[in-house]
Motif scaffolding. Structure first.
Motif, PDB file in Angstrom:
ATOM      1  N   GLN A 155      91.643  33.551 106.286  1.00 34.24           N
ATOM      2  CA  GLN A 155      90.822  34.712 106.608  1.00 34.24           C
ATOM      3  C   GLN A 155      89.732  34.263 107.565  1.00 34.24           C
ATOM      4  O   GLN A 155      88.981  33.344 107.277  1.00 34.24           O
ATOM      5  CB  GLN A 155      90.207  35.286 105.336  1.00 34.24           C
ATOM      6  CG  GLN A 155      89.391  36.524 105.569  1.00 34.24           C
ATOM      7  CD  GLN A 155      88.756  37.012 104.282  1.00 34.24           C
ATOM      8  OE1 GLN A 155      88.330  36.222 103.453  1.00 34.24           O
ATOM      9  NE2 GLN A 155      88.695  38.318 104.119  1.00 34.24           N
ATOM     10  N   GLN A 189      85.690  39.136 107.775  1.00 35.03           N
ATOM     11  CA  GLN A 189      85.862  40.227 106.818  1.00 35.03           C
ATOM     12  C   GLN A 189      84.820  41.290 107.093  1.00 35.03           C
ATOM     13  O   GLN A 189      83.680  40.984 107.437  1.00 35.03           O
ATOM     14  CB  GLN A 189      85.714  39.715 105.393  1.00 35.03           C
ATOM     15  CG  GLN A 189      85.989  40.766 104.344  1.00 35.03           C
ATOM     16  CD  GLN A 189      85.906  40.200 102.945  1.00 35.03           C
ATOM     17  OE1 GLN A 189      85.453  39.089 102.736  1.00 35.03           O
ATOM     18  NE2 GLN A 189      86.345  40.975 101.974  1.00 35.03           N
ATOM     19  N   ARG A 231     101.015  44.340 104.250  1.00 36.97           N
ATOM     20  CA  ARG A 231      99.994  45.400 104.105  1.00 36.97           C
ATOM     21  C   ARG A 231     100.536  46.569 103.302  1.00 36.97           C
ATOM     22  O   ARG A 231      99.870  47.071 102.388  1.00 36.97           O
ATOM     23  CB  ARG A 231      99.553  45.911 105.475  1.00 36.97           C
ATOM     24  CG  ARG A 231      98.609  45.009 106.207  1.00 36.97           C
ATOM     25  CD  ARG A 231      98.198  45.639 107.518  1.00 36.97           C
ATOM     26  NE  ARG A 231      97.269  46.729 107.257  1.00 36.97           N
ATOM     27  CZ  ARG A 231      96.158  46.948 107.938  1.00 36.97           C
ATOM     28  NH1 ARG A 231      95.845  46.168 108.947  1.00 36.97           N
ATOM     29  NH2 ARG A 231      95.377  47.944 107.627  1.00 36.97           N
ATOM     30  N   ASN A 241      93.000  46.855  96.349  1.00 36.14           N
ATOM     31  CA  ASN A 241      92.782  45.622  97.104  1.00 36.14           C
ATOM     32  C   ASN A 241      92.765  45.941  98.603  1.00 36.14           C
ATOM     33  O   ASN A 241      93.810  46.168  99.200  1.00 36.14           O
ATOM     34  CB  ASN A 241      93.890  44.608  96.789  1.00 36.14           C
ATOM     35  CG  ASN A 241      93.658  43.255  97.430  1.00 36.14           C
ATOM     36  OD1 ASN A 241      92.917  43.125  98.396  1.00 36.14           O
ATOM     37  ND2 ASN A 241      94.313  42.245  96.899  1.00 36.14           N
ATOM     38  N   PHE A 254      92.171  44.000 101.110  1.00 34.85           N
ATOM     39  CA  PHE A 254      92.159  42.753 101.889  1.00 34.85           C
ATOM     40  C   PHE A 254      92.645  42.939 103.320  1.00 34.85           C
ATOM     41  O   PHE A 254      91.948  42.576 104.268  1.00 34.85           O
ATOM     42  CB  PHE A 254      92.997  41.672 101.191  1.00 34.85           C
ATOM     43  CG  PHE A 254      93.015  40.381 101.954  1.00 34.85           C
ATOM     44  CD1 PHE A 254      91.979  39.477 101.821  1.00 34.85           C
ATOM     45  CD2 PHE A 254      94.053  40.083 102.820  1.00 34.85           C
ATOM     46  CE1 PHE A 254      91.972  38.295 102.547  1.00 34.85           C
ATOM     47  CE2 PHE A 254      94.061  38.903 103.545  1.00 34.85           C
ATOM     48  CZ  PHE A 254      93.009  38.012 103.410  1.00 34.85           C
ATOM     49  N   SER A 278      90.257  42.536 106.698  1.00 35.04           N
ATOM     50  CA  SER A 278      90.256  41.103 107.009  1.00 35.04           C
ATOM     51  C   SER A 278      90.999  40.790 108.293  1.00 35.04           C
ATOM     52  O   SER A 278      92.135  41.225 108.486  1.00 35.04           O
ATOM     53  CB  SER A 278      90.924  40.312 105.877  1.00 35.04           C
ATOM     54  OG  SER A 278      90.228  40.473 104.674  1.00 35.04           O
ATOM     55  N   ALA A 287      95.964  37.053 100.458  1.00 28.55           N
ATOM     56  CA  ALA A 287      95.418  38.342 100.026  1.00 28.55           C
ATOM     57  C   ALA A 287      95.147  38.396  98.529  1.00 28.55           C
ATOM     58  O   ALA A 287      94.190  39.025  98.084  1.00 28.55           O
ATOM     59  CB  ALA A 287      96.375  39.470 100.410  1.00 28.55           C
ATOM     60  N   ASN A 295      94.722  35.630  96.640  1.00 32.75           N
ATOM     61  CA  ASN A 295      94.023  34.412  96.251  1.00 32.75           C
ATOM     62  C   ASN A 295      94.811  33.617  95.200  1.00 32.75           C
ATOM     63  O   ASN A 295      94.269  33.177  94.192  1.00 32.75           O
ATOM     64  CB  ASN A 295      92.607  34.730  95.754  1.00 32.75           C
ATOM     65  CG  ASN A 295      91.732  33.501  95.742  1.00 32.75           C
ATOM     66  OD1 ASN A 295      91.939  32.572  96.513  1.00 32.75           O
ATOM     67  ND2 ASN A 295      90.760  33.484  94.853  1.00 32.75           N
TER      68      ASN A 295
END
Length: 148
Positions: A19, A22, A51, A61, A63, A67, A97, A99
């Protein structure tokens, strides 16, 4: 880690994602390496599919929407222009995404369509030879199911 068969012979592809930035509405993908057109398309498809699936599986989420992600295929002597890295790219993107780390010994191969379908691979014997030569414990012609 992905498996590939190229005109130069068999190869292992190391795909990394991180990443970069953000913030609200900053969702984007930045690509680096010696990627040919087909690999660039695979990366864009992987990003789009990741996505869509994350939005369906975990709508809370944000992300990918927020990001800027950098995807890099480590350079090597092999030109990278095949579609079979799509599954590996999606797995790397999902890992970031969500983690969650991907096992170091996991090797993945397979092309992904824009709708998220994983296509059958060619050269299974070659892929398995690469797999066994890398002494990996896990080889899948699938994608991020283990992360979900």
């Amino acid at each position: 880690m992905g498996l590939a068969w190229t005109t130069m012979g068999r190869s292992t592809l190391y795909i990394e994602t991180t990443q970069v930035e953000q913030g609200e509405g900053k969702g984007s993908l930045h690509l680096t390496s010696q990627l040919g057109d087909v690999m660039k398309e695979s990366a864009q498809i992987a990003h789009t599919v990741a996505r869509a699936i994350l939005a369906a599986k975990d709508p809370e989420n944000p992300f990918f929407a927020n990001s800027k992600v950098h995807l890099h295929v480590r350079a090597g002597a092999t030109p990278k222009d095949g579609p079979s890295a799509g599954c590996t790219m999606i797995t790397s993107l999902f890992s970031l995404a969500m983690n969650k780390r991907v096992k170091k010994e996991l090797i993945i191969t397979g092309e992904v369509t824009l709708t998220g379908r994983v296509l059958p691979i060619g050269g299974v014997c070659v892929h398995l030879h690469i797999y066994f030569s890398r002494l990996s414990d896990s080889c899948y012609n699938c994608w991020c199911v283990t992360l979900m």
